[in-house]
Design a protein around this motif. Structure first.
Motif, PDB file in Angstrom:
ATOM      1  N   GLU A 143      69.907 -51.484  32.817  1.00 52.16           N
ATOM      2  CA  GLU A 143      70.367 -50.216  33.397  1.00 52.16           C
ATOM      3  C   GLU A 143      69.903 -48.992  32.582  1.00 52.16           C
ATOM      4  N   LEU A 144      69.369 -49.210  31.416  1.00 48.28           N
ATOM      5  CA  LEU A 144      68.956 -48.088  30.552  1.00 48.28           C
ATOM      6  C   LEU A 144      67.678 -47.436  31.044  1.00 48.28           C
ATOM      7  N   LYS A 145      67.647 -46.087  30.955  1.00 50.41           N
ATOM      8  CA  LYS A 145      66.394 -45.362  31.148  1.00 50.41           C
ATOM      9  C   LYS A 145      65.839 -45.031  29.764  1.00 50.41           C
ATOM     10  N   VAL A 146      64.583 -45.400  29.540  1.00 45.95           N
ATOM     11  CA  VAL A 146      63.957 -45.209  28.225  1.00 45.95           C
ATOM     12  C   VAL A 146      62.844 -44.169  28.342  1.00 45.95           C
ATOM     13  N   TYR A 147      62.971 -43.087  27.579  1.00 49.70           N
ATOM     14  CA  TYR A 147      61.960 -42.024  27.554  1.00 49.70           C
ATOM     15  C   TYR A 147      61.228 -42.100  26.214  1.00 49.70           C
ATOM     16  N   GLN A 148      59.895 -42.080  26.278  1.00 52.69           N
ATOM     17  CA  GLN A 148      59.124 -42.230  25.045  1.00 52.69           C
ATOM     18  C   GLN A 148      58.382 -40.941  24.698  1.00 52.69           C
ATOM     19  N   LEU A 176      60.263 -33.309  19.485  1.00 53.41           N
ATOM     20  CA  LEU A 176      61.626 -33.439  20.019  1.00 53.41           C
ATOM     21  C   LEU A 176      61.778 -32.649  21.329  1.00 53.41           C
ATOM     22  N   ASP A 177      61.186 -31.461  21.376  1.00 52.97           N
ATOM     23  CA  ASP A 177      61.232 -30.675  22.621  1.00 52.97           C
ATOM     24  C   ASP A 177      60.550 -31.436  23.755  1.00 52.97           C
ATOM     25  N   GLU A 178      59.410 -32.044  23.443  1.00 51.45           N
ATOM     26  CA  GLU A 178      58.681 -32.771  24.496  1.00 51.45           C
ATOM     27  C   GLU A 178      59.488 -33.979  24.966  1.00 51.45           C
ATOM     28  N   SER A 181      62.591 -32.669  27.009  1.00 51.13           N
ATOM     29  CA  SER A 181      62.215 -32.083  28.299  1.00 51.13           C
ATOM     30  C   SER A 181      62.075 -33.167  29.377  1.00 51.13           C
ATOM     31  N   GLN A 182      61.957 -34.414  28.954  1.00 47.94           N
ATOM     32  CA  GLN A 182      61.884 -35.509  29.928  1.00 47.94           C
ATOM     33  C   GLN A 182      63.255 -35.797  30.551  1.00 47.94           C
TER      34      GLN A 182
END
Lengths: 280, 280
Positions: A143-148, A176-178, A181-182
């Protein structure tokens, strides 16, 4: 008690010393050897087959030193060499030895840190491109959404000693901003590179307080404690005189020692070794 | 006219392409091959003997491709391997071949740029620690004062594509301030790293206008023009169909090609080669 059966801790370079430090703090009684393949680092740009060859040569060398168990304290080697070693190499050549990585133990628990079910993963370009973390985390927390987010300048900033100076702020903020921003709902950020704990204070300072920043060392160490409890057949083969030895494949060991102490948080003296099987 | 006797241009990685670009512009008619030892880069931290072994293996490979002449377009190889190759290896094994570096041609002319007799040298930590430039410049311009500054983050900034973005300004300013604080009378600054030309606009923007910033490519190319005029016995052996070929020891050639085009200022396609003599 012999000191002949240490736990082996391997990295392509010196970053793995942050993981070794955590392991040693949680399991101080065992014997350890650390091997950095600095003579052939960085692994990041190399192909799967090269990374597997180099890692397996290093692992075999550690087996020859008596290690029943080797930890790949290296995200690149864990992503690109571990499966082949576990599934193809060990059953044929060293069926009674064990090799563990850093990605699976992290994936097994990272979902416990988040309330929003949205986590960020910061790593090198190679780790991010491999998609190892999203793939492995999905096995345990579907169920996790992973942003890289890749942070290609953080390792150079750390290795050049700039990580705690003002210029590093720009690149901490930039990546960190990039990442944020996701998704603004990310509430947990995993440092998926063994170098990044040296930047953890700056990283926390640039983030809202409610966001947890998780380093791998403590997770991997806790996972090893658990593993040894569940596998007495391995644990009983480990010697425990409390010895620590450091080896590097870089012939300039003084250079290794100078950089390594930053990561290990205490002075150390390494010994040069040639681990190559095909090129003695 | 056969294309079988190209000029060889060697670097541990891709930086030498800035030098190759300048050579090709000044001497477009000859055939060339470029070899980057990316599979074993960076050389900076390696010992003298390792750098010599790697460089000599690459040079021998270029000889085998028909090169009568090889340029070491690499400051580390020029500082740490060239003398042994010229004095020990070539006389024994390849007496009719020639190998030239980038340090001596630069040292021969750099004094012509300064009025104050005070110059700055910017390079990697390895180049600065080797003192190669002050030592070599003293042979030709003993009256010159040479001030050095290591810029360890410039190569990472360039290789991560950040060199033309705002964050790089901090580190351009940082190292230039540290150099100029050694002597405000410096009026000439040598970029003693083949990567640094990609930062030259930012470097000039951070300096007073009267300070000259000198890249090595044009110097090395002009020196080669002169060398070939003085050595017709080498020049006459060179083939001149205008061919260019690119080789790398990194098995991920697409990665090489993507980065290399930035340095070479046009797209290129490389071929993987294994140059190792002792480890086939």
């Amino acid at each position: 008690m012999s000191s002949g059966n240490p736990i082996g801790v391997f990295d392509s370079g010196i970053g793995g010393l942050t993981v070794f430090r955590s392991i040693m703090e949680q399991l101080p009684g065992y014997d350890y050897i650390y091997l950095g393949d600095n003579g052939r680092a960085p692994y990041g740009n190399r192909s799967f087959s090269t990374i597997h060859q180099y890692t397996w040569e290093c692992v075999q060398w550690m087996f020859e030193q008596g290690c029943p168990l080797v930890i790949l304290a290296c995200n690149t080697a864990s992503a690109k060499a571990l499966r082949t070693i576990q599934q193809q190499d060990l059953p044929v050549q060293n069926a009674n030895k064990r090799v563990l990585g850093v990605i699976r133990p992290t994936a097994e628990v990272i979902g416990n840190y988040t309330q929003s079910n949205k986590i960020g993963v910061l790593g090198t370009t190679g780790t991010v491109q491999s998609d190892s973390y999203p793939i492995e985390i999905a096995h345990f927390f579907p169920e996790l959404k992973v942003y890289q987010q890749a942070c290609p300048l953080w390792v150079p900033l750390i290795e050049s000693g700039e990580y705690n100076k003002p210029g590093a702020d720009y690149y901490v903020q930039l990546y960190l901003d990039e990442l944020m921003s996701q998704s603004p709902d990310i509430d947990t950020i995993l440092l998926a590179c063994t170098h990044y704990p040296l930047l953890i204070e700056k990283i926390k300072a640039h983030l809202p307080r409610h966001i947890k920043v998780v380093a791998q060392g403590d997770i991997v160490a806790a996972s090893l404690v658990d593993y040894l409890q569940r596998h007495p057949e391995i644990e009983q083969r480990l010697s425990n005189t409390g010895s620590r030895s450091f080896y590097t494949t870089m012939d300039d060991t003084a250079n290794f020692d100078a950089h390594a102490s930053l990561f290990f948080k205490s002075a150390l003296t390494s010994t040069y070794v040639d681990v190559r099987k095909t090129c003695k």
